[in-house]
Design an enzyme around this catalytic site. Sequence first.
Site, short mmCIF file in Angstrom:
data_model
loop_
_atom_site.label_atom_id
_atom_site.label_comp_id
_atom_site.label_asym_id
_atom_site.label_seq_id
_atom_site.Cartn_x
_atom_site.Cartn_y
_atom_site.Cartn_z
N VAL A 107 0.85 -1.21 0.00
CA VAL A 107 0.00 0.00 0.00
C VAL A 107 0.88 1.25 0.00
O VAL A 107 0.64 2.20 -0.76
CB VAL A 107 -0.95 0.01 1.22
N ASP A 126 11.54 2.50 5.75
CA ASP A 126 11.11 1.10 5.70
C ASP A 126 12.22 0.22 6.26
O ASP A 126 13.39 0.52 6.08
CB ASP A 126 10.82 0.69 4.25
N ASN A 127 11.83 -0.85 6.96
CA ASN A 127 12.87 -1.78 7.44
C ASN A 127 13.00 -2.98 6.50
O ASN A 127 13.78 -3.89 6.75
CB ASN A 127 12.59 -2.26 8.88
N LEU A 156 13.16 8.40 15.28
CA LEU A 156 13.64 8.98 14.02
C LEU A 156 13.57 10.49 14.17
O LEU A 156 12.57 11.02 14.67
CB LEU A 156 12.71 8.51 12.89
N LYS A 184 5.52 -4.68 18.79
CA LYS A 184 6.48 -3.57 18.99
C LYS A 184 6.30 -2.51 17.89
O LYS A 184 6.30 -1.32 18.16
CB LYS A 184 7.91 -4.09 18.91
N ALA A 207 -2.45 4.14 10.01
CA ALA A 207 -3.16 3.09 9.27
C ALA A 207 -3.62 2.04 10.27
O ALA A 207 -2.83 1.27 10.80
CB ALA A 207 -2.24 2.46 8.23
N TYR A 238 -1.64 -8.43 16.10
CA TYR A 238 -1.97 -7.42 15.09
C TYR A 238 -3.20 -6.62 15.48
O TYR A 238 -3.16 -5.39 15.56
CB TYR A 238 -2.20 -8.11 13.75
N TYR A 252 -2.46 10.94 22.54
CA TYR A 252 -1.55 12.04 22.14
C TYR A 252 -2.34 13.25 21.67
O TYR A 252 -2.03 14.38 22.01
CB TYR A 252 -0.63 11.57 21.00
O1 LIG Z 1 -6.25 -7.96 2.99
C1 LIG Z 1 -6.22 -7.13 3.89
O2 LIG Z 1 -6.02 -5.99 3.65
C2 LIG Z 1 -6.42 -7.57 5.31
O3 LIG Z 1 -5.91 -8.89 5.39
C3 LIG Z 1 -5.91 -9.53 6.60
O4 LIG Z 1 -7.16 -9.99 6.98
P1 LIG Z 1 -7.84 -11.32 6.40
O5 LIG Z 1 -9.21 -10.90 5.99
O6 LIG Z 1 -7.77 -12.45 7.34
O7 LIG Z 1 -7.00 -11.65 5.09
P2 LIG Z 1 -6.72 -12.98 4.27
O8 LIG Z 1 -5.57 -13.72 4.81
O9 LIG Z 1 -6.62 -12.52 2.87
O10 LIG Z 1 -7.99 -13.91 4.46
C4 LIG Z 1 -9.26 -13.61 3.95
C5 LIG Z 1 -10.10 -14.86 4.05
O11 LIG Z 1 -9.66 -15.81 3.09
C6 LIG Z 1 -9.32 -17.05 3.71
N1 LIG Z 1 -8.18 -17.62 2.96
C7 LIG Z 1 -6.98 -17.04 2.94
C8 LIG Z 1 -5.94 -17.58 2.19
C9 LIG Z 1 -6.17 -18.78 1.49
O12 LIG Z 1 -5.27 -19.33 0.79
N2 LIG Z 1 -7.40 -19.35 1.55
C10 LIG Z 1 -8.41 -18.80 2.26
O13 LIG Z 1 -9.52 -19.36 2.28
C11 LIG Z 1 -9.01 -16.68 5.16
O14 LIG Z 1 -9.20 -17.79 5.99
C12 LIG Z 1 -10.00 -15.57 5.41
O15 LIG Z 1 -11.24 -16.08 5.75
C13 LIG Z 1 -5.28 -8.58 7.60
O16 LIG Z 1 -5.36 -9.09 8.84
C14 LIG Z 1 -5.84 -7.20 7.58
O17 LIG Z 1 -5.13 -6.36 8.40
C15 LIG Z 1 -5.76 -6.64 6.25
O18 LIG Z 1 -6.36 -5.37 6.25
#
Ligand SMILES: O=C(O)[C@H]1O[C@H](OP(=O)(O)OP(=O)(O)OC[C@H]2O[C@@H](n3ccc(=O)[nH]c3=O)[C@H](O)[C@@H]2O)[C@H](O)[C@@H](O)[C@@H]1O
Length: 416
Positions: A107, A126-127, A156, A184, A207, A238, A252
Site C-alpha cells: 500500500v 522502511d525496514n 527517528l 512492537k 493506518a 496485530y 496524544y
Molecule cells: O487484505 C487485507 O487488507 C487484510 O488482510 C488480513 O485480513 P484477512 O481478511 O484475514 O486476510 P486474508 O488472509 O486474505 O484472508 C481472507 C479470508 O480468506 C481465507 N483464505 C486465505 C488464504 C487462502 O489461501 N485461503 C483462504 O480461504 C481466510 O481464511 C480468510 O477467511 C489482515 O489481517 C488485515 O489487516 C488486512 O487489512
Amino acid sequence: MIQSIWKMKKVLAILLALSTLSFIVYLTIGRKNVGSIHKYTSTDDLYVKEKTKLLKNDLQEAATKIQELEEKLEILETRIPKKYPEVKFLNYLKKKRILVTGGAGFVGSHLVDNLMLQGHEVIVVDNFFTGRKRNVEQWIGHENFELIHHDIVNPLFIEVDEIYHLASPASPPHYMQNPVKTIKTNTLGTINMLGLARRVNAKVLIASTSEVYGDPDIHPQPETYWGHVNPIGPRACYDEGKRVAETLTYAYAKQENMQVRVARIFNTYGPRMHMNDGRVVSNFILQALQNEVITVYGSGEQTRSFQYVSDLVDGLVALMESNYTLPVNLGNPVEHTINEFATIIKQLVGGHSTIKNVAEVEDDPQRRRPDISRAKNILNWEPKVSLNVGLQKTVNYFRKELKRFKHSHNKSSNFL
Ligand SMILES: O=C(O)[C@H]1O[C@H](OP(=O)(O)OP(=O)(O)OC[C@H]2O[C@@H](n3ccc(=O)[nH]c3=O)[C@H](O)[C@@H]2O)[C@H](O)[C@@H](O)[C@@H]1O
C-alpha cells in the site's frame, strides 16, 4: 548520450574480437607459412615462440585497456539522467515534506506514487521486512524523493509536515511469524511516530485495520462498533496492536493537542502484493495461474469485501486533507463468501485448478464488510474500481511476477 555509449560499447567489442581473431590467424596461418617457406629450424621455432609471447602480451594489454574503458563506461552510465514519471510543480507554499513509514510496502508504495505525482517531497522509511526497494525504484534518485532504511521501533529525527504511518506487516502469516515484533511495531513504532509528529508539529495519519472489529457480531461494521477481539489469540499481536495504536493516537491528540487521522483499512489487493504474501487474493491468483489446487480455509462461507489499492490511496489522501479526527472505514462494501471469491478467480484466470476446502484458520473473522457512510459523507469518497477490473490488473501483475521469478530462478540454477 545513451546511443553514444552503446556505440562505444560496440567499438570495444569489435576491437576485442579483432585482436583475438588476429592472434588466432597468426597462430594458424602464420605458423604454417613459416613452415612452408623455410625449412623448419630451431631458430624459426624460437622466433615463433618470441612472437607469440609478444602477441600474448599485446592481447593482455588490450584486455586490460578494454576493462578500464568498460569501468569508465559504467561510471558514465550512472550519470545518464533517469526518466521519471512526470510530477507536478508545486511552489514552496504548497509543497509539503511527507514521511511515509512502510513506504516500500504494497500500500505504501502506491501512496508514495500518488504523493510524488502531486509534486510533494516524499521520505520513505522502511525496514524491508515485507517492503521491497523494487516497489519504489521508479523514484530512486529523484530530487523530491528519499529512501531511508530504518526500523521505526527506534526513534527517528527528521523535519516533516505530514506523516502517513503505514509500517507494519499486514498479512496474517507475516504478522503471526514474529508476533512480538508486530506488537512492537504497532506500539513502540506508533509512539515514535506520534512523538515525531508532536515535536515537529506534523499532521499524522495512522493506518489502522478492519481487524480492530475482530470477529464482528454487528454487520456491516460502522466505526462506532467497539469490536469483538480475542486478546490472547493468534491474531491478537496485530488486532490488539492496532487497537493500542488507535488508543495511543487519541491519547496524544488529547494530551498534546495534535492533528491526527485514523483510517480503518479493509481487505485491499492489487499489483505489488508480495508473491509470498499469503493473503487470499495473492494465494488464489497464484494457485490458479499455476493450475494448482485453490485452497479455501474452512467452510469458505466466511465473507470479505475487497478494495482495489488505488481506491484506498485516494481515501487515505482525502482523509489526511480533511479536518476529521475520528476513525474512518476505508473499504469496498461489495461482499463475497470466500467460496464465491475462489470461483471468481478461477473463471477469470482460466486453467484447470480445482477448489478444495482445507483446515480452517483459528479465530478467522466470519463476516467482514465496511459501513462506509462516514467516508462518503465526510470525505466524499467511495470506491471506484470494480472487482473485475481490479482483479484483472492484479492477475496481469502476478503473471509477470511468475515469469520474472521463473527467469531469475533458471538463471541462478545455471549459475550454480
Ligand atoms: O487484505 C487485507 O487488507 C487484510 O488482510 C488480513 O485480513 P484477512 O481478511 O484475514 O486476510 P486474508 O488472509 O486474505 O484472508 C481472507 C479470508 O480468506 C481465507 N483464505 C486465505 C488464504 C487462502 O489461501 N485461503 C483462504 O480461504 C481466510 O481464511 C480468510 O477467511 C489482515 O489481517 C488485515 O489487516 C488486512 O487489512
